[in-house]
Design an enzyme around this catalytic site. Sequence first.
Site, PDB file in Angstrom:
ATOM      1  N   GLU A 139       3.822  -5.125 -46.601  1.00  0.00           N
ATOM      2  CA  GLU A 139       4.501  -6.136 -47.406  1.00  0.00           C
ATOM      3  C   GLU A 139       4.919  -5.484 -48.721  1.00  0.00           C
ATOM      4  O   GLU A 139       4.066  -5.019 -49.479  1.00  0.00           O
ATOM      5  CB  GLU A 139       3.560  -7.316 -47.693  1.00  0.00           C
ATOM      6  CG  GLU A 139       4.273  -8.416 -48.439  1.00  0.00           C
ATOM      7  CD  GLU A 139       3.380  -9.595 -48.782  1.00  0.00           C
ATOM      8  OE1 GLU A 139       2.245  -9.364 -49.244  1.00  0.00           O
ATOM      9  OE2 GLU A 139       3.821 -10.741 -48.603  1.00  0.00           O
ATOM     10  N   LYS A 151      -6.736 -21.497 -62.051  1.00  0.00           N
ATOM     11  CA  LYS A 151      -6.550 -20.218 -62.743  1.00  0.00           C
ATOM     12  C   LYS A 151      -5.168 -19.674 -62.398  1.00  0.00           C
ATOM     13  O   LYS A 151      -4.939 -19.170 -61.298  1.00  0.00           O
ATOM     14  CB  LYS A 151      -7.605 -19.186 -62.320  1.00  0.00           C
ATOM     15  CG  LYS A 151      -7.587 -18.011 -63.289  1.00  0.00           C
ATOM     16  CD  LYS A 151      -8.043 -16.696 -62.704  1.00  0.00           C
ATOM     17  CE  LYS A 151      -6.962 -15.854 -62.135  1.00  0.00           C
ATOM     18  NZ  LYS A 151      -5.876 -15.448 -63.041  1.00  0.00           N
ATOM     19  N   GLN A 154       5.138  -3.724 -60.687  1.00  0.00           N
ATOM     20  CA  GLN A 154       5.698  -4.201 -59.430  1.00  0.00           C
ATOM     21  C   GLN A 154       7.002  -3.462 -59.124  1.00  0.00           C
ATOM     22  O   GLN A 154       7.249  -3.089 -57.979  1.00  0.00           O
ATOM     23  CB  GLN A 154       5.916  -5.720 -59.519  1.00  0.00           C
ATOM     24  CG  GLN A 154       6.360  -6.371 -58.233  1.00  0.00           C
ATOM     25  CD  GLN A 154       5.304  -6.298 -57.130  1.00  0.00           C
ATOM     26  OE1 GLN A 154       4.178  -5.913 -57.366  1.00  0.00           O
ATOM     27  NE2 GLN A 154       5.709  -6.639 -55.922  1.00  0.00           N
ATOM     28  N   GLU A 209      -3.925 -18.226 -48.482  1.00  0.00           N
ATOM     29  CA  GLU A 209      -2.519 -18.060 -48.086  1.00  0.00           C
ATOM     30  C   GLU A 209      -2.106 -16.685 -48.613  1.00  0.00           C
ATOM     31  O   GLU A 209      -1.985 -16.498 -49.820  1.00  0.00           O
ATOM     32  CB  GLU A 209      -1.693 -19.205 -48.681  1.00  0.00           C
ATOM     33  CG  GLU A 209      -0.461 -19.510 -47.872  1.00  0.00           C
ATOM     34  CD  GLU A 209       0.699 -18.672 -48.325  1.00  0.00           C
ATOM     35  OE1 GLU A 209       0.815 -17.525 -47.829  1.00  0.00           O
ATOM     36  OE2 GLU A 209       1.460 -19.143 -49.163  1.00  0.00           O
ATOM     37  N   LEU A 210      -1.952 -15.726 -47.694  1.00  0.00           N
ATOM     38  CA  LEU A 210      -1.888 -14.317 -48.104  1.00  0.00           C
ATOM     39  C   LEU A 210      -0.514 -13.714 -47.806  1.00  0.00           C
ATOM     40  O   LEU A 210       0.485 -14.388 -47.906  1.00  0.00           O
ATOM     41  CB  LEU A 210      -3.027 -13.555 -47.425  1.00  0.00           C
ATOM     42  CG  LEU A 210      -4.411 -14.207 -47.608  1.00  0.00           C
ATOM     43  CD1 LEU A 210      -5.472 -13.477 -46.808  1.00  0.00           C
ATOM     44  CD2 LEU A 210      -4.789 -14.253 -49.081  1.00  0.00           C
ATOM     45  N   GLY A 211      -0.516 -12.458 -47.428  1.00  0.00           N
ATOM     46  CA  GLY A 211       0.749 -11.746 -47.300  1.00  0.00           C
ATOM     47  C   GLY A 211       1.531 -12.081 -46.046  1.00  0.00           C
ATOM     48  O   GLY A 211       1.085 -12.844 -45.187  1.00  0.00           O
ATOM     49  N   CYS A 252       5.939 -14.752 -49.974  1.00  0.00           N
ATOM     50  CA  CYS A 252       5.131 -14.372 -48.812  1.00  0.00           C
ATOM     51  C   CYS A 252       5.812 -14.677 -47.496  1.00  0.00           C
ATOM     52  O   CYS A 252       5.558 -14.026 -46.496  1.00  0.00           O
ATOM     53  CB  CYS A 252       3.774 -15.060 -48.896  1.00  0.00           C
ATOM     54  SG  CYS A 252       3.951 -16.828 -49.118  1.00  0.00           S
ATOM     55  N   ILE A 258      -3.984 -18.801 -58.246  1.00  0.00           N
ATOM     56  CA  ILE A 258      -2.589 -18.722 -57.786  1.00  0.00           C
ATOM     57  C   ILE A 258      -1.901 -17.451 -58.272  1.00  0.00           C
ATOM     58  O   ILE A 258      -2.311 -16.844 -59.262  1.00  0.00           O
ATOM     59  CB  ILE A 258      -1.784 -19.973 -58.208  1.00  0.00           C
ATOM     60  CG1 ILE A 258      -1.771 -20.156 -59.727  1.00  0.00           C
ATOM     61  CG2 ILE A 258      -2.316 -21.213 -57.509  1.00  0.00           C
ATOM     62  CD1 ILE A 258      -0.801 -21.213 -60.204  1.00  0.00           C
TER      63      ILE A 258
END
Length: 503
Positions: free
Chosen positions: A405, A198, A355, A274-276, A308, A172
């Site tokens: 993204e 994890k 970030q 489950e991505l961008g 997301c 995650i």
Amino acid sequence: MNAAANQPALSQATLDFLAREHKLFINGAWIQSSGPETIDIINPSTEEVITKIQAGTRADIDKAVVAAQSALKGEWAALSSRQRGKVLLRFADLIDENLQTLAELEVLDNGQPLMIAQYTVAGFGADFVRYYAGWCDKIEGATIPVSPAEAPAGGSLTYTKREPIGVVGAIIPWNAPIAMAILKIAPSLAAGCTIILKPAELAPLTSMKLADIAKEAGVPDGVFNVVNGTGPEVGAALSEHMNIQKVSFTGSTGVGQTIAKAAAGSNLKKVTLELGGKSPVVVFPDANMEKVIPSICRAAFFLQGQNCMAGTRLLVHKDVADAVIEGVVAALAFWKVGDGFQPDTLIGPLISATQRDRVMSFIEAGKAEGARLVTGGNAVGEKGYFVEPTVFADCKPDMTIVQEEIFGPVLSVLTFDTYDLDEIAQLANDNVYGLSGSVWTQDISRAHKLVSMIDSGQVSINCHAAVDPAIPFGGNKMSGWGREFGKEGLEPFLKTKATTVVF
Ligand code: ADP
């Protein structure tokens, strides 16, 4: 912006949790990592180290897999489906009882506003678990009306059973840590699987607290394990492991692709990703402006844009573009940037210096490529990774800030001057992602037609990203594989066995 100072006192339970040694949760106990590494956990509002956690290794994943395999056959499998549901209901009640501690840990670890953390713990912690608790005794197979060749004269019965898929590896991200953990834990346990979680190395604390809560709720040893560590080592160990039957991943598209390759190259374990996202928010002149403006702000800036499903491409009809942009800028005056513990904060810090710098480099790219900066655009504060909510107008479809993204508080506005739905859909679909989106208009035919033309897993009308445990969520195109939430979210944790009896 609000200073990080004068934070309210933390609850004793939170202080006690932070003070302890953070080991790995394997087979129902906190055990020492087999490696020497530790990871500093940093409060992104203050840049202070709040605690340290032990980083696990491949050897620890092996230990957790042995525990999870054995738990799959033991006490857990012996529970009736209804008893399993009751364990989940106890888990949900204890999440509620620990709401304040979980929320405080989430704010310290991730930076999000306390109010959002509290809402998430209740709605996407406890209620999500309750939703899946309800599925435990409703997992049914089918009877199939066929007569196989072996039983030409006599009778036969063919039925299917739905069985737990096995040991689940769950990986995650850090953007909504407790919600992400629960999204994986609840359907895994409802299906009767065992799980090795994890957490993201940048925000693992609530996942670890959940391990204590699960134990107290009566989840048997080995059923739920938490192994911290870095992605390339511990995450890869999970996705490559020969005795893990499924990986459920939420995170970046690049890492998702690495995981899919690792799964294909090892034991062909099943994978959901489950991505961008770079979701469009399409606004027509007849949209209800009182509703659309705050919703655009929430869609783009909830969790600092680190989510997301964020609606980060605003496609607005030319006739109302100026009014919408002015409305958004005026509304953002109330989006106070600050420490998540300050009661008026709506935008906390980004998760890390890396970030923040990445988001700032996108903002620079927006300026350099000719987008018009309408508001924001700055990193702020002497301490903490804060970036102002930022809006760019006059964007063009091929600009970096429109295509990529950003995972930060940056909204890119494009205008259209047509009612041709093909043209508008083309603009909405002009992106590699297809996760969420919304259409704003009072014309219900136009709304439904356009929704059917947008290639995303979720497209809402007159709201953005309606999220509920019962509503399937997941992406098309490069936003991923499969769906989470709802009944569909249970499916990837089950496998079908077909049996024919000839008599
Ligand atoms: P983000 O960019 O949002 O941090 P990532 O996709 O990098 O998202 O990380 C999400 C999760 O994936 C984290 O738990 C991270 O440790 C893990 N991860 C990173 N690299 C890998 C990898 N090669 N294999 C498996 N998991 C990984």
